[in-house]
Design a protein around this motif. Structure first.
Motif, PDB file in Angstrom:
ATOM      1  N   ASN A 318       0.815  -1.226   0.000  1.00 40.36           N
ATOM      2  CA  ASN A 318       0.000   0.000   0.000  1.00 40.36           C
ATOM      3  C   ASN A 318       0.843   1.269   0.000  1.00 40.36           C
ATOM      4  OD1 ASN A 318       0.672   0.450   2.774  1.00 40.36           O
ATOM      5  ND2 ASN A 318      -1.352   1.342   3.123  1.00 40.36           N
ATOM      6  N   GLU A 320       3.169   1.673  -2.269  1.00 35.25           N
ATOM      7  CA  GLU A 320       3.734   1.744  -3.613  1.00 35.25           C
ATOM      8  C   GLU A 320       2.769   2.478  -4.544  1.00 35.25           C
ATOM      9  OE1 GLU A 320       5.460  -2.206  -4.349  1.00 35.25           O
ATOM     10  OE2 GLU A 320       5.508  -1.649  -6.472  1.00 35.25           O
ATOM     11  N   VAL A 321       3.122   3.700  -4.917  1.00 29.01           N
ATOM     12  CA  VAL A 321       2.272   4.426  -5.862  1.00 29.01           C
ATOM     13  C   VAL A 321       2.268   3.661  -7.171  1.00 29.01           C
ATOM     14  CG1 VAL A 321       1.990   6.534  -7.215  1.00 29.01           C
ATOM     15  CG2 VAL A 321       2.705   6.697  -4.842  1.00 29.01           C
ATOM     16  N   THR A 343      -9.190  -5.374  -1.377  1.00 27.81           N
ATOM     17  CA  THR A 343      -7.809  -5.192  -0.948  1.00 27.81           C
ATOM     18  C   THR A 343      -7.663  -5.227   0.564  1.00 27.81           C
ATOM     19  OG1 THR A 343      -8.317  -2.854  -1.150  1.00 27.81           O
ATOM     20  CG2 THR A 343      -6.931  -3.807  -2.863  1.00 27.81           C
TER      21      THR A 343
ATOM     22  N   ILE B 336      -0.901  10.219  -6.364  1.00 30.24           N
ATOM     23  CA  ILE B 336      -1.794   9.870  -5.254  1.00 30.24           C
ATOM     24  C   ILE B 336      -1.840   8.344  -5.108  1.00 30.24           C
ATOM     25  CG2 ILE B 336      -4.223   9.814  -4.548  1.00 30.24           C
ATOM     26  CD1 ILE B 336      -4.457  12.612  -5.810  1.00 30.24           C
ATOM     27  N   ARG B 337      -1.653   7.901  -3.871  1.00 36.10           N
ATOM     28  CA  ARG B 337      -1.720   6.507  -3.533  1.00 36.10           C
ATOM     29  C   ARG B 337      -3.109   6.191  -3.019  1.00 36.10           C
ATOM     30  NH1 ARG B 337       0.124   4.538   0.725  1.00 36.10           N
ATOM     31  NH2 ARG B 337       0.717   6.538   1.619  1.00 36.10           N
ATOM     32  N   PHE B 338      -3.692   5.068  -3.452  1.00 40.81           N
ATOM     33  CA  PHE B 338      -5.011   4.741  -2.910  1.00 40.81           C
ATOM     34  C   PHE B 338      -4.881   3.594  -1.915  1.00 40.81           C
ATOM     35  CE2 PHE B 338      -6.404   0.688  -4.752  1.00 40.81           C
ATOM     36  CZ  PHE B 338      -5.413   0.476  -5.677  1.00 40.81           C
ATOM     37  N   GLU B 339      -5.852   3.503  -1.031  1.00 34.93           N
ATOM     38  CA  GLU B 339      -5.819   2.465  -0.005  1.00 34.93           C
ATOM     39  C   GLU B 339      -6.717   1.290  -0.384  1.00 34.93           C
ATOM     40  OE1 GLU B 339      -3.932   2.825   2.925  1.00 34.93           O
ATOM     41  OE2 GLU B 339      -3.126   4.642   2.042  1.00 34.93           O
ATOM     42  N   HIS B 340      -7.937   1.593  -0.792  1.00 41.79           N
ATOM     43  CA  HIS B 340      -8.884   0.528  -1.116  1.00 41.79           C
ATOM     44  C   HIS B 340      -9.739   0.960  -2.303  1.00 41.79           C
ATOM     45  CE1 HIS B 340      -7.947  -1.846   2.413  1.00 41.79           C
ATOM     46  NE2 HIS B 340      -7.913  -0.710   3.094  1.00 41.79           N
TER      47      HIS B 340
END
Lengths: 451, 451
Positions: A318, A320-321, A343, B336-340
């Motif tokens: 999580n 890792e972009v 996820t 932007i990184r997403f979580e779910h």
């Protein structure tokens, strides 16, 4: 103003056509009638469309077409005599069927479509005359006259947006217009069919074009059941369903209408009702853009098998972009569509239809995830089913998940994966296929059974 | 063979150091001691590392450094006198602190790191002599001698894989080695620090390098609690946790160790235990690669706020190859990184940390989803919290979801989103932040409360 569409089983015999006549007569708003080709009269019978396919193949093989030609002509003639319609109509239809044999097939992409469309087209002529004979002011309209102009993709035509303006002019007619379903005409004048089941598409297009108040789709069931009747004994039929709910239920047991058929009505905001020609007093299932009032939190439960899941884990995933995007890119490059992607922090599952995976694609996915994305673990799990609990009003009811989880846990069903998006339109469970029917039954009992 | 690491609060005073001595003495396997800089003795005190930052800034501004220099030297001298250590050590440390002022700061990327590292480095010298004076065969080892060779990224060094071979040679020593945490040395001989909290990283690297049987991380709490003590009254401390569970819990209230600090031990398969210097008989929390036996289905419950969700819907979304990938590409292009990413058939939500969104990025996302991907609806929902129920043994227990859903529904908590991947390691709920504490409390009660 209503558009009403009848399927092949509703138009298979003189007896069925009498029901159709009565349905159209009983409501003066029923102004546009879209018809399929005659269906089977009994389980041994052949659909006219299937006979036309045989006719095409025989013709393409340069074999003698007389037998199959006569079968089709006789099929129409039998109905004409039973209904007491004119000799002129009989001759007109016979001529149209015979003329098909003259179509140049070699190198003609539209030949097959022209053969197929003859079922709907000639049936529309027949029904228009039957209506006239029985006191209705009715008229047959060819899709070209109606303005159903489509793209030139044989077997997979799409309506041209400009068609809708032309269709709207039909509103001014004071006759009942009988329009053959399933096909349109290209800008160059070629007959071109929609994908199979395409009479529903024609009905939907006409409903959107004439800005109908309602699109009535008559078939041979009392609407859409809240669960598959093959799994749940005597499920009730749903009174009202939104287009969104219909889509969520679309996986299995709910395939009364093709998705493509829903689009024009959905975009045109025309409500749709699915009714039974053989039981027209039953209200059927109405499909609307918005619920008319508070209903049950859950409207239906569907189950579908033949899903697989690609499960992977990678430490610090999580952080890792781009990780998720790269996984989906690998699938997209293999032309694979995914259904869900639940996820954890360091793990991800991708649920997809099993038929999309070949052994070679499986190996490719595992290789790429391992080499390119350096996942720690990857596995493919097969034999999975998706269970959907659907209802737009779930969002106003706390406790739907509790009810569902209790029912499944009491039936000893392990929840492999779970997903619920913020629309709160549905809850999805992934379970093992051998538990699918039991899961649907226990959920049906929990939400609709007697307390 | 054990590697033992002490945090700053365990090393703040003579009294604390006595506890450390007794801990090291009590187990002959405790052969590698990694130390932080001295922490606060009381709530008004200053950490040595913070004083070193001030020293650096004063020096960089070409101002008089005498005051801050003397504060740091006195801080060490006070401990030396209290512990009765040698005048030579006092002089050695004073010299080392004074020498920092001679570092050329202008254009020197490593100057800041050299200042900061002096806290751990001089404390290690002090502790080694303290151990010797009290009967232990101990020796101070500089990271350069130990072989902790790192990349040249000031403030964010990474260990070079080749270091592990050199570290393994330390196994042959029959002395107790005291190693300063927080920094390594580049191939060019520059002091270079890990990210903040980096003494944990050093301990983890040394543990992996010497192939320790256990990495003991001593801090000032009795291990990791099953829920945040600020939310749940007197939560129990978790006896055993897997690395995977630790990661799932990492969101909030579980930040005893930085993720980066876990990696070397995780990859080296060294189990880790978090213990309390002030309560060393408490077993603490052991973090292992695999559970030693059947435990509770759920090990911990975490809650974290400041999440937002981007919700979108598009008719026939699930039929579009590449839709999900394109959405994630838009986010990735904005870094932007997403979580779910919970999904329905025609809708998708992307959950991410709120701080990643600026008003401009928000607008950009909405624009691109609307224009490029032609979604029917898109909205951004704020004020969300993520609740995680974590436990590797959940997969062997049917009914965890039922228990969780019942607890949340009884507390009247609406589940905005739900996700559980096939690893069955955790169940994630997205809820409104105002209900976060209540949700954690009710789940704690449901899984760990008295029946």
């Amino acid at each position: 103003m209503k558009v009403i569409k009848f399927g092949g089983s509703s138009l298979a015999s003189a007896q069925q056509l009498e029901k159709v006549l009565n349905i159209v007569k009983s409501d003066p708003d029923r102004r546009f009638v879209v018809v399929s080709a005659p269906g089977k009269r009994n389980s041994e019978d052949t659909k006219v469309t299937d006979a036309l396919i045989k006719y095409y193949k025989t013709s393409a093989a340069n074999q003698d077409v007389t037998g199959i030609q006569n079968w089709i002509i006789t099929r129409f003639h039998d109905m004409i005599s039973e209904l007491g319609l004119s000799e002129k109509l009989a001759q007109n239809i016979a001529f149209a069927i015979q003329e098909l044999a003259k179509i140049e097939i070699e190198g003609n992409d539209f030949a097959y479509d022209a053969f197929l469309a003859a079922g709907e087209d000639n049936n529309a002529k027949l029904i228009a005359e039957y209506f006239q004979k029985n006191g209705l002011t009715a008229r047959y309209v060819h899709p070209k006259q109606a303005g159903i102009i489509v793209t030139g993709e044989p077997g997979n035509a799409s309506i041209l947006p400009s068609s809708y303006d032309k269709l709207e002019e039909l509103r001014d007619s004071d006759e009942i217009l009988v329009i053959p379903g399933f096909f349109g005409v290209t800008a160059q004048g070629q007959i071109c069919t929609f994908s199979r089941g395409g009479s529903d598409i024609t009905g939907s297009i006409v409903a959107a074009g004439v800005k109908a108040d309602l699109y009535e789709n008559f078939t041979d069931v009392d609407g859409i059941f809240a669960a598959h009747p093959g799994v749940v004994k005597n499920p009730h039929s749903i009174t009202e369903l939104t287009y969104k709910e219909m889509r969520e239920l679309a996986y299995a047991g709910f395939s009364v209408l093709h998705d493509e058929a829903l689009i024009p009505a959905y975009r045109g905001r025309v409500p749709l009702v699915i009714k039974n020609t053989n039981n027209p007093s039953h209200p059927g299932t109405k499909i609307v853009t918005k619920h008319s009032g508070a209903t049950f939190p859950v409207v239906g439960i569907s189950g579908a098998s033949d899903f697989v899941s690609i499960n992977m884990s990678k430490y610090l995933m999580n952080k890792e972009v781009g990780f998720g995007r790269k996984v989906l890119q690998i699938l997209e490059d293999l032309n694979i569509r995914f259904e869900h992607m639940p996820t954890g922090i360091d793990d991800m599952s991708i649920v997809l239809k099993a038929k999309q995976l070949t052994p070679i694609k499986e190996q490719e996915i595992i290789d790429q995830l391992t080499r390119k994305l350096e996942v720690d673990e990857v596995s493919i799990e097969k034999g999975l089913s998706i269970i959907m609990i659907v209802g737009e009003n779930m969002k106003n009811h706390i406790g739907v998940m509790e009810t569902a989880a209790r029912a499944l846990s009491q039936s000893n069903i392990n929840l492999e994966m779970i997903s619920q998006g913020s629309s709160e339109l549905s809850i999805m469970f992934v379970i093992k296929t051998e538990q699918e029917e039991e899961a649907v039954r226990s959920l049906y009992q929990a939400f609709f059974g007697e307390k």
